[in-house]
Scaffold this motif. Structure first.
Motif, PDB file in Angstrom:
ATOM      1  N   PHE A  73       0.837  -1.200   0.000  1.00 63.91           N
ATOM      2  CA  PHE A  73       0.000   0.000   0.000  1.00 63.91           C
ATOM      3  C   PHE A  73       0.869   1.246   0.000  1.00 63.91           C
ATOM      4  O   PHE A  73       0.623   2.197  -0.733  1.00 63.91           O
ATOM      5  CB  PHE A  73      -0.898   0.039   1.236  1.00 63.91           C
ATOM      6  CG  PHE A  73      -2.063  -0.905   1.169  1.00 63.91           C
ATOM      7  CD1 PHE A  73      -2.527  -1.385  -0.040  1.00 63.91           C
ATOM      8  CD2 PHE A  73      -2.712  -1.311   2.336  1.00 63.91           C
ATOM      9  CE1 PHE A  73      -3.598  -2.256  -0.107  1.00 63.91           C
ATOM     10  CE2 PHE A  73      -3.797  -2.177   2.277  1.00 63.91           C
ATOM     11  CZ  PHE A  73      -4.238  -2.643   1.058  1.00 63.91           C
ATOM     12  N   TYR A  94      -3.338   2.177  -2.186  1.00 61.07           N
ATOM     13  CA  TYR A  94      -4.398   1.197  -1.926  1.00 61.07           C
ATOM     14  C   TYR A  94      -5.004   0.605  -3.190  1.00 61.07           C
ATOM     15  O   TYR A  94      -5.104  -0.602  -3.344  1.00 61.07           O
ATOM     16  CB  TYR A  94      -5.488   1.872  -1.103  1.00 61.07           C
ATOM     17  CG  TYR A  94      -6.647   0.975  -0.742  1.00 61.07           C
ATOM     18  CD1 TYR A  94      -6.570   0.141   0.369  1.00 61.07           C
ATOM     19  CD2 TYR A  94      -7.807   0.958  -1.505  1.00 61.07           C
ATOM     20  CE1 TYR A  94      -7.637  -0.680   0.713  1.00 61.07           C
ATOM     21  CE2 TYR A  94      -8.873   0.141  -1.173  1.00 61.07           C
ATOM     22  CZ  TYR A  94      -8.782  -0.672  -0.067  1.00 61.07           C
ATOM     23  OH  TYR A  94      -9.829  -1.487   0.262  1.00 61.07           O
ATOM     24  N   LYS A 130     -10.714  -6.366   1.656  1.00 64.37           N
ATOM     25  CA  LYS A 130      -9.515  -5.568   1.429  1.00 64.37           C
ATOM     26  C   LYS A 130      -9.493  -4.329   2.325  1.00 64.37           C
ATOM     27  O   LYS A 130      -8.492  -4.010   2.952  1.00 64.37           O
ATOM     28  CB  LYS A 130      -9.462  -5.154  -0.040  1.00 64.37           C
ATOM     29  CG  LYS A 130      -8.147  -4.514  -0.448  1.00 64.37           C
ATOM     30  CD  LYS A 130      -8.207  -4.105  -1.909  1.00 64.37           C
ATOM     31  CE  LYS A 130      -6.991  -3.313  -2.327  1.00 64.37           C
ATOM     32  NZ  LYS A 130      -7.101  -2.830  -3.715  1.00 64.37           N
ATOM     33  N   GLU A 131     -10.603  -3.668   2.364  1.00 61.04           N
ATOM     34  CA  GLU A 131     -10.669  -2.455   3.171  1.00 61.04           C
ATOM     35  C   GLU A 131     -10.357  -2.749   4.625  1.00 61.04           C
ATOM     36  O   GLU A 131      -9.750  -1.929   5.325  1.00 61.04           O
ATOM     37  CB  GLU A 131     -12.064  -1.834   3.052  1.00 61.04           C
ATOM     38  CG  GLU A 131     -12.162  -0.495   3.744  1.00 61.04           C
ATOM     39  CD  GLU A 131     -13.574   0.078   3.674  1.00 61.04           C
ATOM     40  OE1 GLU A 131     -14.275  -0.164   2.674  1.00 61.04           O
ATOM     41  OE2 GLU A 131     -13.960   0.758   4.639  1.00 61.04           O
ATOM     42  N   TYR A 191      -6.746  -2.616   5.246  1.00 60.65           N
ATOM     43  CA  TYR A 191      -6.318  -1.212   5.337  1.00 60.65           C
ATOM     44  C   TYR A 191      -6.653  -0.649   6.716  1.00 60.65           C
ATOM     45  O   TYR A 191      -5.818  -0.091   7.416  1.00 60.65           O
ATOM     46  CB  TYR A 191      -7.037  -0.416   4.253  1.00 60.65           C
ATOM     47  CG  TYR A 191      -6.423   0.934   3.973  1.00 60.65           C
ATOM     48  CD1 TYR A 191      -5.818   1.199   2.761  1.00 60.65           C
ATOM     49  CD2 TYR A 191      -6.455   1.935   4.928  1.00 60.65           C
ATOM     50  CE1 TYR A 191      -5.258   2.435   2.503  1.00 60.65           C
ATOM     51  CE2 TYR A 191      -5.885   3.164   4.684  1.00 60.65           C
ATOM     52  CZ  TYR A 191      -5.289   3.422   3.475  1.00 60.65           C
ATOM     53  OH  TYR A 191      -4.731   4.633   3.229  1.00 60.65           O
ATOM     54  N   LEU A 223       1.053   5.880   5.408  1.00 57.53           N
ATOM     55  CA  LEU A 223      -0.364   5.639   5.139  1.00 57.53           C
ATOM     56  C   LEU A 223      -1.245   6.456   6.084  1.00 57.53           C
ATOM     57  O   LEU A 223      -2.242   7.037   5.689  1.00 57.53           O
ATOM     58  CB  LEU A 223      -0.705   4.159   5.314  1.00 57.53           C
ATOM     59  CG  LEU A 223      -0.478   3.212   4.152  1.00 57.53           C
ATOM     60  CD1 LEU A 223      -1.105   1.871   4.451  1.00 57.53           C
ATOM     61  CD2 LEU A 223      -1.074   3.787   2.877  1.00 57.53           C
TER      62      LEU A 223
END
Lengths: 212, 212, 212, 212
Positions: free
Chosen positions: D28, D33, D59-60, D63, D112
């Motif tokens: 990422f 992303y 996926k989120e 993150y 990030l």
DNA sequence: TATGAATGAGGCTTCATTCAT
DNA sequence: TATGAATGAAGCCTCATTCAT
């Protein structure tokens, strides 16, 4: 036909299978075979996924077991009625009543069963399918033979081919029973079997056919 | 009702949609909705997957289009018969014949349609579903009203509730038509509609009901 | 530097490009580069997708054009301030004000620009990136040289390396301006530039503030 | 605070999650992303795609886990410094140092994180977003209150609103730390924190620096 | 034997880009 | 030149099934 007595283990396994089938049946009939995952069945049955695979070969095997079971019950009830005592007309009535009873008692399973035999979605590797259809065909033949017997005995007046008559009755029943189940709340098979009997046996024509 | 003339582009698109529907219909009716992939539809229709999504919103939309189309034809034919000329009995006969004709002409689509209206595993977001069922319900009511009219006119003798009669006839038809399609080769709707007419209108009872 | 006069066609094309950039900018800054499709840009700009590809090489090229444009404005404004008249302190103040003005006037574009230069998501094939960063570096060097000059002139008292000072001021500005834009309604760059000036310059002022 | 001891399974899962987060973080932060696929994460983490979905919802969620983790560390470090012992000035210095330390230790994750809190392109379903921003806001308020306390104590001379001061310091830090990370090789946070301290505190110091 | 984590094929859908009209 | 339908690669995610524990 002498069955070896089952070990405790085996009896347990059978019970487990039944529990899985119960769970799977509910899910399949609510959402459809392809929309139910093994995980969901395992959760509902309160087993692990692995255990499902110990009890059944695979997902299809679960489906098969459900269908075969209800087909068995259906066949037993149908044979009981059609090969029972009484004259052909009485046996037809008994058959109609028996179907209604089986539906009443196995409502969700029947839904699956009918979805198989009547038209829909038998999208399985041939062979399984055919097994069930074969069974269905045997019942239809039995029904036809009773109808024919009734014709010869002067109890029924149709000059239609008994096979067609059998199909008609079976179709009428199937359709009604499905309706019966669809209507959610007011599921009263006894009404529907009365209707089937009335329609099938009495005909809809006015008393004086010449008017038609 | 004056339609704006369609551009060539639009006409082409409509034709493409029809081709996709053709392909999808065959696949769905052979293997079942969930067993058919968009890729397969694309290949059979000889389009790319992307094009499918230009023509339809998504997979369900393809299904919907198929169903709605055949439901339209069905409704048109049924209304034509039931609201046509002739006395109620004639109109019922016309209805039976019309159903047979529609089935004959739309065999695979009807299979899908019936799998929808008659009981089967239909697991879409409500709304679509209900749209089709609603349509079906309207036809049934129309049928019931014609039956009732026939009763008042002395053409039909049943004392069953017209709704139940309508359900019976509809069920009989549906079941038969499905059978008709299942038997692959020998699909002869005209025989079946004769049977339906005979069974429904004449009843199966022996001439002398007292013997029963 | 003599530009050939543009044909009507070319002028038109430039105008179209601007419209596309406008639309793309709004979408990119609202949803992020990867969450915006060419189709969406085309719709917002009221062009066809094909036209987009006549005006720009590809999607990335649109992004690039936006960034380069705002980078140009930024550089122009920054250079104007830093290379303008006045003593170094005045030029720093002018720079701070210029940044605030550019932000105020190009808010959404700046958001994209800063997301590139300041840490974020410059996930493009190298080269583009570097072009922008290079530009940024040049401004920083210019800023550093002015700061150094201010130091030599006794206007600023820091003994930090001018590069570090430049970085600090630039970072302070960038962070503030981003904040400024985030707060939706109450976006008042003038306040923030006052704060920046206060924080940075009171810290950096020569011992005797009266000299400023 | 007594935690039930984790089963071996659970500990393993936590370790796996960490490994996935490690891999995802690197990807990422390097590519952004939207430019990283689940497949890539799976490959880098040496798991199968399916396993990723056993460990994370989607996926989120990966993150989110990364961001929340670093946000936690950040908050812990920041609170430790700002609510620690010492006078306000010392606590501010501790805060600056703590931020530098956290950055040093979590460099890619911070990248990030900052891309989140500081301004950019964050296009997730609200709620998550807001959770992190809320956290950030709380730290800012804490910082502002310490600054205010420092003002009342005569340790800081600014007459700017403490909220603005806090924003300035935070922005300065954020910008610097990002720079620090961008420069690949020479990432030396201690230098930057020195710069920040110098710029911010010399500016903010009470007239008499000897008091500090 | 019972478990459920691991696997990876495969499904649906999106989208940048091309190209015939 | 302007258009937008066609393309198909690639993304996210699910799930039947296996297998180490």
């Amino acid at each position: 036909m002498t069955e070896k007595p089952l070990s405790r283990r085996q009896r347990e396994m059978l019970r487990y299978r039944q529990e899985v089938l119960q769970a799977a049946l509910q899910l399949f009939s609510a959402r459809g075979y392809d929309r139910v995952s093994m995980r969901q069945i395992a959760e509902k049955a309160e087993f692990s996924v692995g255990t499902l695979y110990n009890l059944f070969k695979n997902k299809e095997d679960i489906y098969r077991a459900i269908i075969v079971e209800v087909a068995d019950r259906f066949e037993t009830a149908a044979r009981g009625a059609l090969q029972g005592s009484g004259n052909p007309l009485e046996r037809i009535r008994a058959f109609i009543a028996a179907c209604a009873r089986v539906v009443e008692e196995n409502s969700p399973a029947i839904r699956l069963y009918l979805s198989l035999t009547r038209g829909m979605a038998f999208h399985f590797k041939a062979g399984f399918d055919e097994e069930v259809q074969e069974r269905d065909r045997r019942i239809l033949q039995l029904l036809a033979s009773v109808l024919e017997e009734g014709g010869r005995a002067g109890l029924l007046r149709y000059d239609l081919h008994p096979d067609h008559l059998a199909l008609a009755l079976d179709g009428l029943l199937g359709a009604f029973l499905l309706r019966c189940m669809e209507e959610g709340a007011g599921c009263r098979p006894e009404i529907y079997s009365a209707v089937v009997e009335e329609v099938f046996l009495k005909g809809a024509l006015a008393v004086d056919p010449s008017k038609a």
